[in-house]
Design a protein around this motif. Structure first.
Motif, mmCIF file in Angstrom:
data_model
loop_
_atom_site.group_PDB
_atom_site.id
_atom_site.type_symbol
_atom_site.label_atom_id
_atom_site.label_comp_id
_atom_site.label_asym_id
_atom_site.label_seq_id
_atom_site.Cartn_x
_atom_site.Cartn_y
_atom_site.Cartn_z
ATOM 1 N N ASP A 79 1.054 2.734 3.392
ATOM 2 C CA ASP A 79 0.292 3.905 2.919
ATOM 3 C C ASP A 79 1.220 5.117 2.783
ATOM 4 O O ASP A 79 0.817 6.257 2.999
ATOM 5 C CB ASP A 79 -0.887 4.220 3.848
ATOM 6 C CG ASP A 79 -2.036 4.933 3.137
ATOM 7 O OD1 ASP A 79 -1.926 5.195 1.919
ATOM 8 O OD2 ASP A 79 -3.038 5.226 3.814
ATOM 9 N N HIS A 118 -6.793 -0.054 5.455
ATOM 10 C CA HIS A 118 -6.753 0.613 6.772
ATOM 11 C C HIS A 118 -8.094 0.619 7.524
ATOM 12 O O HIS A 118 -8.670 1.686 7.772
ATOM 13 C CB HIS A 118 -6.213 2.050 6.639
ATOM 14 C CG HIS A 118 -6.756 2.858 5.480
ATOM 15 N ND1 HIS A 118 -8.095 3.181 5.342
ATOM 16 C CD2 HIS A 118 -6.139 3.416 4.409
ATOM 17 C CE1 HIS A 118 -8.267 3.906 4.247
ATOM 18 N NE2 HIS A 118 -7.091 4.050 3.657
ATOM 19 N N HIS A 123 -4.514 5.907 -5.842
ATOM 20 C CA HIS A 123 -5.974 6.061 -5.779
ATOM 21 C C HIS A 123 -6.566 6.053 -7.191
ATOM 22 O O HIS A 123 -6.234 6.905 -8.025
ATOM 23 C CB HIS A 123 -6.355 7.412 -5.158
ATOM 24 C CG HIS A 123 -5.923 7.618 -3.738
ATOM 25 N ND1 HIS A 123 -6.549 7.037 -2.667
ATOM 26 C CD2 HIS A 123 -4.931 8.382 -3.206
ATOM 27 C CE1 HIS A 123 -5.975 7.431 -1.542
ATOM 28 N NE2 HIS A 123 -4.986 8.246 -1.838
ATOM 29 N N GLU A 165 -5.873 1.551 -5.154
ATOM 30 C CA GLU A 165 -6.729 1.784 -3.985
ATOM 31 C C GLU A 165 -8.003 2.447 -4.479
ATOM 32 O O GLU A 165 -7.978 3.593 -4.949
ATOM 33 C CB GLU A 165 -6.012 2.678 -2.958
ATOM 34 C CG GLU A 165 -6.856 2.898 -1.696
ATOM 35 C CD GLU A 165 -6.146 3.700 -0.609
ATOM 36 O OE1 GLU A 165 -5.134 4.374 -0.895
ATOM 37 O OE2 GLU A 165 -6.637 3.664 0.546
ATOM 38 N N HIS A 189 0.853 -1.200 0.000
ATOM 39 C CA HIS A 189 0.000 0.000 0.000
ATOM 40 C C HIS A 189 0.885 1.245 0.000
ATOM 41 O O HIS A 189 1.563 1.514 0.992
ATOM 42 C CB HIS A 189 -0.929 0.000 1.223
ATOM 43 C CG HIS A 189 -1.984 1.071 1.176
ATOM 44 N ND1 HIS A 189 -3.238 0.902 1.745
ATOM 45 C CD2 HIS A 189 -1.986 2.322 0.638
ATOM 46 C CE1 HIS A 189 -3.951 2.001 1.549
ATOM 47 N NE2 HIS A 189 -3.215 2.892 0.890
ATOM 48 N N HIS A 248 -11.981 2.549 1.575
ATOM 49 C CA HIS A 248 -11.025 2.261 0.505
ATOM 50 C C HIS A 248 -10.794 0.756 0.391
ATOM 51 O O HIS A 248 -10.601 0.082 1.406
ATOM 52 C CB HIS A 248 -9.695 2.980 0.776
ATOM 53 C CG HIS A 248 -9.800 4.473 0.574
ATOM 54 N ND1 HIS A 248 -8.820 5.357 0.937
ATOM 55 C CD2 HIS A 248 -10.794 5.214 0.004
ATOM 56 C CE1 HIS A 248 -9.204 6.585 0.611
ATOM 57 N NE2 HIS A 248 -10.396 6.531 0.056
#
Ligand code: AMP
Ligand code: MN
Ligand code: MN
Ligand code: MN
Length: 291
Positions: free
Chosen positions: A262, A205, A53, A78, A21, A89
């Motif tokens: 992330d 997450h 994204h 994502e 991620h 997400h």
């Protein structure tokens, strides 16, 4: 079973440090895909996914840079969805990036982002902060992907708050003046795009969603019903308590477990690439499904 691309990638048979991620300039990250790849490899990541994204535009560059650095790579994304009014997400991993269902769905999502961003600009103008949509555009690094992060960065640059967290807290989260409701993808559509492209869907997450325990269990049940197979247990925004909690939920729902920083950039991330605790040992790691 390890397929030929796994061998071709010269991966260790058991990845010691996978990170599934992170973001590049193809969405709201700060570094180009190849630079993220080099940073991941430098941090000891041996199996990596780029998960911008709602956009697959960085995957080819990321894969080439990962292979050059001797690191395994799986395609990632994502996807922004909405479930019972809650923005969530979903990370997709190991899919065919040429799938028309997936690319078409993501095209629609990015168009929706532009329309949402204009409404965010109008909402901020209405409280006396004009020109934020236009300002946010100057922070955008992919002309077809605008995110609240770009709004926050512009608003910091004009001294509306000291940092992006302050901007999110006071302007860009539900109930605050720059936040607007938006129709994202449905859970069923997003998971369908991923699985029909041969990929695996993972809840991103989970500790970050404002949901009761009962709603989280219902969401995970719905996610599984539509074909979801994984959940991030170890991730940049998870505390040790979150890790224990979502490890329990992974066991309960028989999900595979994922791990991801992330990472967005050196200045705006919870943790650096690969710098995460390992998954609890009894969990089934998600990489088994995608290599
Ligand atoms: P969007 O997908 O446009 O709704 O924007 C979500 C993105 O904003 C996330 O992926 C993060 O990059 C960023 N973000 C969300 N909440 C925060 C926060 N509290 N502080 C900093 N960045 C955030
Ligand atoms: Mn982001
Ligand atoms: Mn996210
Ligand atoms: Mn992310």
């Amino acid at each position: 079973m390890l397929n030929s691309s796994f061998a071709f990638n010269r991966l260790p048979v058991t990845p010691a440090n996978f990170d599934f991620h992170c973001h590049s300039i193809v969405s709201d990250g700060f570094l180009p895909p190849a630079v993220v790849a080099q940073r991941a490899a430098g941090n000891g990541v041996d199996l990596w996914a780029l998960t911008d994204h709602d956009d697959l535009g960085g995957l080819a560059e990321a894969r080439a840079a990962a292979e050059a650095a001797g690191m395994g790579f799986v395609n990632g994304v994502e996807i922004s969805i909405e479930w019972r009014g809650v923005p969530i997400h979903v990370v997709g991993l190991g899919f065919d990036a040429a799938s028309p269902a997936l690319t078409g769905g993501l095209d629609e999502l990015r168009l929706g982002r532009v329309e949402r961003a204009r409404r965010m600009g109008d909402a901020l103008a209405a409280i006396g902060i004009p020109g934020v949509y236009e300002g946010a555009l100057t922070f955008v690094t992919n002309p077809s992907l605008i995110s609240r992060a770009h709004f926050a960065r512009y608003m910091v640059s004009i001294n509306i708050a000291r940092d992006v967290s302050g901007i999110f807290q006071h302007y860009l989260t539900p109930g605050k003046p720059g936040y607007v409701d938006h129709r994202w993808a449905t859970l069923e559509d997003a998971v369908g795009w991923i699985t029909s492209a041969g990929g695996v869907a993972v809840v991103a997450h989970p500790g970050r969603y404002k949901m009761s325990g009962a709603d989280m269990r219902r969401f995970l049940g719905d996610f599984k019903d539509v074909g979801g197979q994984g959940i991030e247990v170890t991730c940049g925004s998870h505390s040790p308590d979150h890790i224990m909690h979502f490890a329990r939920l992974a066991r309960h729902h028989a999900f595979h477990a994922s791990r991801g920083s992330d990472f967005h950039g050196p200045e705006e991330s919870y943790v650096d690439l690969g710098r995460l605790p390992p998954l609890p040992e009894d969990l089934k790691p998600i990489w088994r499904l995608v290599i």
